[in-house]
Enzyme design. Sequence first.
Site, PDB file in Angstrom:
ATOM      1  N   ASP A 295       0.821  -1.211   0.000  1.00  0.00           N
ATOM      2  CA  ASP A 295       0.000   0.000   0.000  1.00  0.00           C
ATOM      3  C   ASP A 295       0.852   1.257   0.000  1.00  0.00           C
ATOM      4  O   ASP A 295       2.061   1.210   0.231  1.00  0.00           O
ATOM      5  CB  ASP A 295      -0.939   0.009   1.204  1.00  0.00           C
ATOM      6  CG  ASP A 295      -2.085  -0.957   1.029  1.00  0.00           C
ATOM      7  OD1 ASP A 295      -2.437  -1.268  -0.127  1.00  0.00           O
ATOM      8  OD2 ASP A 295      -2.635  -1.407   2.051  1.00  0.00           O
ATOM      9  N   SER A 296       0.204   2.371  -0.219  1.00  0.00           N
ATOM     10  CA  SER A 296       0.928   3.637  -0.369  1.00  0.00           C
ATOM     11  C   SER A 296       1.746   4.002   0.868  1.00  0.00           C
ATOM     12  O   SER A 296       2.829   4.566   0.742  1.00  0.00           O
ATOM     13  CB  SER A 296      -0.056   4.767  -0.697  1.00  0.00           C
ATOM     14  OG  SER A 296      -1.050   4.868   0.301  1.00  0.00           O
TER      15      SER A 296
END
Length: 338
Positions: free
Chosen positions: A109-110
């Site tokens: 994820d970011s």
Amino acid sequence: MAAAETEVVSPLIVDTAPDISESAAASVAAAVTVAARTGSQAPVSKAALAAKLMSLSGVFAVHKPKGPTSAELLNRLKAKLLAEAGMPSPEWNKRQKQTLKVGHGGTLDSAAQGVLVVGIGRGTKMLTSMLSGSKRYIAIGELGKATDTLDSTGKVTDEKPYDKITQEDIEGILQKFTGNIMQVPPLYSALKKDGQRLSTLMKRGEAVEARPARPVTVYSISLLKFQPPFFTLDVECGGGFYIRSLVSDIGKELSSCANVLELTRTKQGPFTLAQHALPEDRWTIDDIERSLERCTSLVPEELTFKKSKSENSSDQVLRCEYITLRETKREDDTVKTL
């Protein structure tokens, strides 16, 4: 979306590109002829780089920083390589069969960082073998706060005291989360309902039912540091495991609550962050070529690509992201892990 997850890419038929070596060589030869007539060397250089880029095949690793999603990072990688090779250009755009395939073998994820395994060319066919292997993470958890995403990117949903929790308490319960265990995936995840990610539905405010617990494997967990309210874990696990759920469950087991503050993937399969992951300033055609050569020894011989009838078979499936010289396409990830 939450930072503490890794995603296994779901099966998807990848369009197979023909062997481009002959067409690439023809393009280079044509460029050489034009250059000889005009006295210009630049077209030869770009054509050679383009041919070299299109010939790359294999699996390597990059270092994903915090911020971009895995898909965004992959698009950035592709854009840098295409720009270095002078592609796409009008003459290459006309060649529909010229396709640069790039895929990743497990989403971060970011807000997470670390190893992201990348396949290029025929190497995209090897990515599924990377997904079932073990992965290793360094996770920093925060006691006393629960969030809707189970990490620091979400909204706080509960707060509980943690002042009586000791290092011995945490070490004493880690055995419960080791081995073959059952784990409930977080609501904010890439699991899908009616073709849409649960995380997307959650962000829209739609009702989402919790998924049932499923079997996962944790090879080892150790507590590296405890400085309340923060604790640092070193976790090695198999596919389908969520670090966010682990940290949340640890908080509950301690009669408190917890969320993931930071997450770093230090290993995926044979690729490690320290030894194999290329930082962005080394995303060049030459650096990737050298990395592919070094990483060949890391992949079991039976998984290396060979020219055969099965290579173009419709049975060759995996999820990847790919780009043609005319347009960019992305297949949405569907099955997640970690």
